[in-house]
Scaffold this motif. Structure first.
Motif, PDB file in Angstrom:
ATOM      1  N   ASP A  35       0.826  -1.203   0.000  1.00  0.00           N
ATOM      2  CA  ASP A  35       0.000   0.000   0.000  1.00  0.00           C
ATOM      3  C   ASP A  35       0.867   1.262   0.000  1.00  0.00           C
ATOM      4  N   ARG A  36       1.096   1.856   1.144  1.00  0.00           N
ATOM      5  CA  ARG A  36       1.876   3.084   1.239  1.00  0.00           C
ATOM      6  C   ARG A  36       2.729   3.069   2.498  1.00  0.00           C
ATOM      7  N   PHE A  37       3.829   3.817   2.453  1.00  0.00           N
ATOM      8  CA  PHE A  37       4.605   4.038   3.661  1.00  0.00           C
ATOM      9  C   PHE A  37       3.874   5.061   4.526  1.00  0.00           C
ATOM     10  N   HIS A  38       4.172   5.049   5.816  1.00  0.00           N
ATOM     11  CA  HIS A  38       3.487   5.937   6.748  1.00  0.00           C
ATOM     12  C   HIS A  38       4.387   7.096   7.162  1.00  0.00           C
ATOM     13  N   LEU A  39       3.770   8.185   7.594  1.00  0.00           N
ATOM     14  CA  LEU A  39       4.498   9.351   8.066  1.00  0.00           C
ATOM     15  C   LEU A  39       5.382   8.962   9.246  1.00  0.00           C
ATOM     16  N   ARG A  84       0.389  10.255  -5.807  1.00  0.00           N
ATOM     17  CA  ARG A  84       0.935   9.319  -6.801  1.00  0.00           C
ATOM     18  C   ARG A  84       2.146   8.550  -6.261  1.00  0.00           C
ATOM     19  N   THR A  85       1.989   8.036  -5.058  1.00  0.00           N
ATOM     20  CA  THR A  85       2.991   7.182  -4.405  1.00  0.00           C
ATOM     21  C   THR A  85       4.383   7.806  -4.384  1.00  0.00           C
ATOM     22  N   ARG A  86       4.443   9.091  -4.099  1.00  0.00           N
ATOM     23  CA  ARG A  86       5.729   9.757  -3.929  1.00  0.00           C
ATOM     24  C   ARG A  86       5.807  10.310  -2.506  1.00  0.00           C
ATOM     25  N   ASP A 118      10.189   8.130  -5.288  1.00  0.00           N
ATOM     26  CA  ASP A 118       9.060   7.303  -5.669  1.00  0.00           C
ATOM     27  C   ASP A 118       8.996   6.084  -4.746  1.00  0.00           C
ATOM     28  N   HIS A 119       7.804   5.529  -4.610  1.00  0.00           N
ATOM     29  CA  HIS A 119       7.592   4.356  -3.763  1.00  0.00           C
ATOM     30  C   HIS A 119       8.570   3.224  -4.107  1.00  0.00           C
ATOM     31  N   SER A 120       8.847   3.034  -5.397  1.00  0.00           N
ATOM     32  CA  SER A 120       9.686   1.917  -5.839  1.00  0.00           C
ATOM     33  C   SER A 120      11.148   2.083  -5.434  1.00  0.00           C
ATOM     34  N   ASP A 121      11.558   3.290  -5.032  1.00  0.00           N
ATOM     35  CA  ASP A 121      12.941   3.544  -4.631  1.00  0.00           C
ATOM     36  C   ASP A 121      13.108   3.554  -3.116  1.00  0.00           C
ATOM     37  N   LEU A 122      12.116   3.037  -2.403  1.00  0.00           N
ATOM     38  CA  LEU A 122      12.174   2.979  -0.945  1.00  0.00           C
ATOM     39  C   LEU A 122      11.981   1.545  -0.472  1.00  0.00           C
ATOM     40  N   ARG A 123      12.527   1.247   0.681  1.00  0.00           N
ATOM     41  CA  ARG A 123      12.298  -0.044   1.339  1.00  0.00           C
ATOM     42  C   ARG A 123      12.242   0.201   2.838  1.00  0.00           C
ATOM     43  N   LEU A 124      11.561  -0.669   3.570  1.00  0.00           N
ATOM     44  CA  LEU A 124      11.521  -0.561   5.016  1.00  0.00           C
ATOM     45  C   LEU A 124      12.929  -0.711   5.588  1.00  0.00           C
TER      46      LEU A 124
END
Length: 293
Positions: free
Chosen positions: A228-232, A255-257, A272-278
């Protein structure tokens, strides 16, 4: 924000040159208040003075992302070689790795950021912990006191040829980042030859190879898919300049940024969401993320 009420004991990270990466004891003078896109807190240091007279403690207005509660400490603890610790030095706590155990409960600690090794008393060390989503990682384990020294491990038995790993660098401009690499061969018991997956030689003819101390190598982290999305305020690794840099989600865009804040450089950048990981930490031979606490 209950952790940062007026009068609360806290620790403060600084962006001043020479102090980055350290945590300093302080108290909250004025609780969090919103200002534009930031949440600001007025703090007072306990060990840093406003001037040379030493009469008045320094007060500063800080972003809440640069604050955390004081970490818990075990009443008794036997530190181990290769254990990540915080060492009390120059009025603050600095992250390092124990490299030698000496007599009279003294230890040599290596600091990656400055590439220095200094000796400390056991009383001036604490287990390194990260404040992630309102939890300490690893959590306090009062009853789990290690009493036996870990035997030295031959790195060749841990990282075999061709193993995918991540490597940290001490070079200026790359400190704090992790880069994908593969093991080429072991060199003795504590060093390895590695080949980076994305960093290339100066003439760009091949992928860069380096001899690296085992303290700078960890297994490649397992994939943690965020559907889904990362959180604040969630701690993440951001892919930038061919490496993974730890930061905090400071703003959620469309837009998932996301806007990610990097404490080490006091910078914010858009990803972008795709350039992040937990974000995960390699602690005591296992991967630990906030959801496991």
């Amino acid at each position: 924000m209950d952790y940062f009420k007026k009068g609360a004991e806290i620790e403060i990270s600084s962006d001043e040159d020479g102090f980055r990466g350290a945590w300093f004891a302080g108290t909250v003078v004025k609780p969090p208040a919103k200002k534009k896109n930031k949440t600001l807190v007025v703090v007072e240091y306990k060990t840093i003075m406003a001037d040379e007279s030493g009469a008045n403690p320094l007060r500063e207005t800080m972003d809440v992302l640069q604050l955390r509660p004081p970490p818990p400490r075990e009443r008794t603890r036997t530190f181990q070689i290769s254990e990540e610790v915080d060492a009390y030095y120059n009025d603050g706590w600095w992250e390092g790795v124990i490299t030698e155990a000496h007599e009279n409960s003294r230890f040599a600690v290596f600091f990656r950021t400055s590439r220095e090794q200094l000796e400390f008393s056991e009383n001036d060390l604490r287990l390194h912990r990260e404040w992630i989503n309102g939890n300490w990682v690893p959590p306090l384990e009062e009853e789990k006191v290690k009493t036996e020294e870990k035997s030295a491990v031959d790195v060749s038995s841990v990282f075999s040829e061709g193993t995918l790993v991540e490597v940290s660098s001490d070079e200026d401009g790359f400190q704090g980042a992790w880069f994908a690499a593969t093991i080429v061969k072991a060199i003795g018991k504590d060093k390895l030859m590695i080949e980076y997956k994305s960093l290339r030689t100066d003439d760009d003819t091949d992928f860069l190879r380096e001899e690296v101390d085992a303290l700078h190598i960890r297994p490649y982290p397992p994939e943690t898919v965020v559907v889904d999305r990362f959180h604040l305020l969630e701690e993440v690794d951001a892919l930038y300049n061919d490496g993974w840099w730890v930061g905090v989600i400071s703003k959620i865009l469309r837009r998932t940024r996301y806007i990610v804040y990097f404490r080490s450089t006091n910078e914010e950048m858009e990803f972008d969401h795709s350039d992040l990981r937990l974000h995960q930490d390699w602690i005591d031979g296992k991967w630990v993320k906030a959801s496991q606490v």
